[in-house]
Every structure is written in C-alpha cells, then in structure tokens.
Design an enzyme around this catalytic site. Structure first.
Site, PDB file in Angstrom:
ATOM      1  N   GLY A  93      39.487  47.455  44.749  1.00 58.39           N
ATOM      2  CA  GLY A  93      40.739  47.694  45.476  1.00 58.39           C
ATOM      3  C   GLY A  93      41.925  47.344  44.601  1.00 58.39           C
ATOM      4  O   GLY A  93      42.222  48.047  43.626  1.00 58.39           O
TER       5      GLY A  93
ATOM      6  N   VAL B  96      40.204  42.641  51.455  1.00 62.76           N
ATOM      7  CA  VAL B  96      39.094  42.015  52.177  1.00 62.76           C
ATOM      8  C   VAL B  96      39.305  40.497  52.271  1.00 62.76           C
ATOM      9  O   VAL B  96      38.909  39.862  53.260  1.00 62.76           O
ATOM     10  CB  VAL B  96      37.741  42.410  51.543  1.00 62.76           C
ATOM     11  CG1 VAL B  96      37.523  41.778  50.193  1.00 62.76           C
ATOM     12  CG2 VAL B  96      36.594  42.101  52.484  1.00 62.76           C
ATOM     13  N   ASP B  97      39.943  39.919  51.282  1.00 58.35           N
ATOM     14  CA  ASP B  97      40.235  38.482  51.270  1.00 58.35           C
ATOM     15  C   ASP B  97      41.117  38.121  52.475  1.00 58.35           C
ATOM     16  O   ASP B  97      40.826  37.164  53.229  1.00 58.35           O
ATOM     17  CB  ASP B  97      40.952  38.161  49.949  1.00 58.35           C
ATOM     18  CG  ASP B  97      41.075  36.685  49.640  1.00 58.35           C
ATOM     19  OD1 ASP B  97      40.472  35.868  50.365  1.00 58.35           O
ATOM     20  OD2 ASP B  97      41.774  36.348  48.669  1.00 58.35           O
TER      21      ASP B  97
ATOM     22  N   SER C 129      36.346  44.014  43.295  1.00 58.84           N
ATOM     23  CA  SER C 129      37.267  44.509  42.238  1.00 58.84           C
ATOM     24  C   SER C 129      37.722  45.958  42.410  1.00 58.84           C
ATOM     25  O   SER C 129      38.509  46.430  41.593  1.00 58.84           O
ATOM     26  CB  SER C 129      36.679  44.359  40.820  1.00 58.84           C
ATOM     27  OG  SER C 129      36.799  43.037  40.352  1.00 58.84           O
TER      28      SER C 129
ATOM     29  N   TYR D  51      42.212  45.322  42.319  1.00 59.39           N
ATOM     30  CA  TYR D  51      41.874  45.084  40.916  1.00 59.39           C
ATOM     31  C   TYR D  51      41.453  46.361  40.174  1.00 59.39           C
ATOM     32  O   TYR D  51      41.146  46.303  38.976  1.00 59.39           O
ATOM     33  CB  TYR D  51      40.809  43.990  40.806  1.00 59.39           C
ATOM     34  CG  TYR D  51      41.339  42.586  41.044  1.00 59.39           C
ATOM     35  CD1 TYR D  51      42.699  42.334  41.289  1.00 59.39           C
ATOM     36  CD2 TYR D  51      40.479  41.486  41.029  1.00 59.39           C
ATOM     37  CE1 TYR D  51      43.171  41.041  41.511  1.00 59.39           C
ATOM     38  CE2 TYR D  51      40.958  40.191  41.241  1.00 59.39           C
ATOM     39  CZ  TYR D  51      42.308  39.976  41.481  1.00 59.39           C
ATOM     40  OH  TYR D  51      42.766  38.690  41.689  1.00 59.39           O
TER      41      TYR D  51
ATOM     42  N   ASP E   8      33.581  47.078  58.442  1.00 60.22           N
ATOM     43  CA  ASP E   8      34.331  45.859  58.143  1.00 60.22           C
ATOM     44  C   ASP E   8      33.369  44.688  57.949  1.00 60.22           C
ATOM     45  O   ASP E   8      32.628  44.320  58.872  1.00 60.22           O
ATOM     46  CB  ASP E   8      35.275  45.595  59.332  1.00 60.22           C
ATOM     47  CG  ASP E   8      36.089  44.333  59.178  1.00 60.22           C
ATOM     48  OD1 ASP E   8      35.947  43.615  58.163  1.00 60.22           O
ATOM     49  OD2 ASP E   8      36.881  44.051  60.098  1.00 60.22           O
ATOM     50  N   ILE E   9      33.394  44.085  56.786  1.00 57.82           N
ATOM     51  CA  ILE E   9      32.431  43.020  56.455  1.00 57.82           C
ATOM     52  C   ILE E   9      32.608  41.786  57.339  1.00 57.82           C
ATOM     53  O   ILE E   9      31.657  41.030  57.552  1.00 57.82           O
ATOM     54  CB  ILE E   9      32.538  42.646  54.953  1.00 57.82           C
ATOM     55  CG1 ILE E   9      31.283  41.905  54.464  1.00 57.82           C
ATOM     56  CG2 ILE E   9      33.805  41.835  54.665  1.00 57.82           C
ATOM     57  CD1 ILE E   9      31.209  41.760  52.961  1.00 57.82           C
TER      58      ILE E   9
HETATM   59  N1  AR6 Z   1      35.457  44.997  54.790  1.00 60.40           N
HETATM   60  C1  AR6 Z   1      34.818  45.548  53.733  1.00 60.40           C
HETATM   61  N2  AR6 Z   1      35.460  46.043  52.647  1.00 60.40           N
HETATM   62  C2  AR6 Z   1      36.814  45.961  52.632  1.00 60.40           C
HETATM   63  C3  AR6 Z   1      37.547  45.372  53.680  1.00 60.40           C
HETATM   64  C4  AR6 Z   1      36.815  44.885  54.806  1.00 60.40           C
HETATM   65  N3  AR6 Z   1      37.416  44.312  55.869  1.00 60.40           N
HETATM   66  N4  AR6 Z   1      38.872  45.439  53.363  1.00 60.40           N
HETATM   67  C5  AR6 Z   1      38.944  46.039  52.155  1.00 60.40           C
HETATM   68  N5  AR6 Z   1      37.715  46.367  51.716  1.00 60.40           N
HETATM   69  P1  AR6 Z   1      40.222  44.300  47.516  1.00 60.40           P
HETATM   70  P2  AR6 Z   1      39.729  43.364  44.762  1.00 60.40           P
HETATM   71  C6  AR6 Z   1      37.316  47.005  50.446  1.00 60.40           C
HETATM   72  O1  AR6 Z   1      41.569  44.798  47.129  1.00 60.40           O
HETATM   73  O2  AR6 Z   1      39.903  44.734  44.222  1.00 60.40           O
HETATM   74  C7  AR6 Z   1      43.159  40.334  47.234  1.00 60.40           C
HETATM   75  O3  AR6 Z   1      44.542  40.241  47.441  1.00 60.40           O
HETATM   76  C8  AR6 Z   1      38.352  47.845  49.728  1.00 60.40           C
HETATM   77  O4  AR6 Z   1      38.377  49.161  50.234  1.00 60.40           O
HETATM   78  O5  AR6 Z   1      40.072  43.586  48.800  1.00 60.40           O
HETATM   79  O6  AR6 Z   1      38.567  42.550  44.277  1.00 60.40           O
HETATM   80  C9  AR6 Z   1      42.578  39.079  46.581  1.00 60.40           C
HETATM   81  O7  AR6 Z   1      43.247  37.924  47.008  1.00 60.40           O
HETATM   82  C10 AR6 Z   1      37.839  47.802  48.289  1.00 60.40           C
HETATM   83  O8  AR6 Z   1      36.859  48.831  48.064  1.00 60.40           O
HETATM   84  O9  AR6 Z   1      39.626  43.303  46.377  1.00 60.40           O
HETATM   85  C11 AR6 Z   1      42.785  39.350  45.124  1.00 60.40           C
HETATM   86  O10 AR6 Z   1      44.095  39.010  44.710  1.00 60.40           O
HETATM   87  C12 AR6 Z   1      37.123  46.458  48.197  1.00 60.40           C
HETATM   88  O11 AR6 Z   1      37.042  45.962  49.534  1.00 60.40           O
HETATM   89  C13 AR6 Z   1      42.600  40.845  45.003  1.00 60.40           C
HETATM   90  O12 AR6 Z   1      42.919  41.380  46.287  1.00 60.40           O
HETATM   91  C14 AR6 Z   1      37.838  45.434  47.350  1.00 60.40           C
HETATM   92  O13 AR6 Z   1      39.246  45.554  47.482  1.00 60.40           O
HETATM   93  C15 AR6 Z   1      41.158  41.208  44.698  1.00 60.40           C
HETATM   94  O14 AR6 Z   1      41.072  42.585  44.469  1.00 60.40           O
END
Ligand code: AR6
Length: 171
Positions: A120, A34-35, A118, A122, A11-12
């Site tokens: 997840g 992650v956001d 991007s 996206y 977890d970042i």
């Molecule tokens: N630590 C590290 N990596 C993580 C964590 C964490 N705690 N949680 C998820 N990931 P995503 P996107 C990974 O969907 O695709 C949001 O709603 C996850 O497994 O978080 O850029 C924003 O507000 C995946 O591999 O981001 C935008 O609307 C990666 O992080 C949208 O999602 C990215 O997944 C952005 O989508």
C-alpha cells in the site's frame, strides 16, 4: 501442505485466528492503511503496549496482545518501502514473513493471517510481494508441521487474483 494456505477476501481485523499480522512502521505507534484499521479495532490498550516495545526495525517483527480483536495476538512487522528493487527490498519483505512466522511458533500460534505487507503506502509491487509471501509460507510450513493455517487476506479483487496466480505457480 498447500491445504494449509488459504486466501480470504476482506478486512483482516474481523478474523478469528490466533494472530493477525500488522503492516506497521518503525515506530509501531499506528498509522494509516491496515495499521490504522487494526489500532481502531483493537482499541487504546494496543498503543499503550506498543509504547513499551521501542519500535521495530524493517524486516523484523514484534508481538502484542489482540485487545478488542477476535484475534488473540497481533504480530507487528515493518515492511520495506519500495525504492525500485535495489535496496534489498525483496529480502527485507521475505524477512517480515519469516520473522512473523518464527514469532508465531514461539508463541504456540496455530492460525495466522497476513495482509499484503508493503503493497500500500510502501508501494511494493503486488505480484512480486505475493510471490515472496507464498514462497515464505510454503518454506515455513514444510519445516513446521505444527502450524495449522496461514491465511492471506486480500483487501480487493485485484489482490485476490494476484495471490491466486502466485499460489498456482510452482514452489
Ligand atoms: N485488511 C486487509 N488488508 C488491508 C486492510 C484491511 N483492513 N487495509 C488495507 N489493506 P498499507 P504498507 C491492504 O498501506 O504498504 C501505514 O500508515 C492494502 O490494500 O496498510 O506496508 C503504516 O503505519 C495493501 O494491499 O501498508 C506504515 O506507515 C496492504 O494492506 C505504512 O502504512 C498494505 O497496505 C505501511 O505501508
């Protein structure tokens, strides 16, 4: 230079680094994935500062303080939504890494951690995203020796395997 790139599982939001990067959306007002995790861990001060930033274009990056995180800063970048590859997605994703690293340099940040932007919500293909991430980090580290560490945080085992393969491939 390769020694400055590190892979980490988990977890970042828990990392003690100068900056973690957030995979945000154009509003910068929080979201899922992650956001959402970063906003929850940082606390309400973060969204207040984000309100003042007027959003962020895709492929660009903006910086805030880290609030309740161990990380001193958060660099918010907005990755492209994957539409099949014909909408400049690769260049936009490379821009996220480049702009985040440039902001890090401007703010004297020596250690930075990225999630897989991007890949997840996206839907950007993980293998291609990992190659872009590693290539941009290598390129930047070549030209900016003051940057000490770039950590790629892999949220699951599959992601870690894919980043290991990307790192093993030639630059
Ligand atoms: N630590 C590290 N990596 C993580 C964590 C964490 N705690 N949680 C998820 N990931 P995503 P996107 C990974 O969907 O695709 C949001 O709603 C996850 O497994 O978080 O850029 C924003 O507000 C995946 O591999 O981001 C935008 O609307 C990666 O992080 C949208 O999602 C990215 O997944 C952005 O989508």
């Amino acid at each position: 230079m390769e020694g400055k790139i590190e892979l980490r599982a988990g977890d970042i939001t828990t990392l003690d680094v100068d900056a973690i990067v957030n995979a945000a959306n154009n509003t910068l007002m929080g979201g899922g994935g992650v956001d959402g995790a970063i906003h929850r861990a940082a606390g309400p001060g973060l969204v207040e500062e984000c309100l003042l930033l007027n959003g962020c274009p895709t492929g660009e990056a903006k910086i805030t303080r880290g609030y309740n995180l161990k990380a001193r800063h958060i660099i918010h970048t907005v990755g492209p939504v994957w539409h099949g590859g014909g909408k400049n997605e690769e260049n936009l994703l490379a821009g996220c890494y480049r702009k985040s690293l440039l902001l890090a340099r401007e703010n004297n940040i020596k250690t930075i951690a990225f999630p897989a932007i991007s890949t997840g919500a996206y839907r950007f293909p993980m293998e291609l995203a990992a190659r872009i991430a590693v290539n941009e980090a290598r390129r930047f580290l070549r030209d900016n020796t003051e940057l000490e560490k770039v950590i790629f945080v892999c949220f699951d085992q599959r992601t870690l395997n894919i980043y290991e393969a990307a790192l093993a491939a030639d630059a």
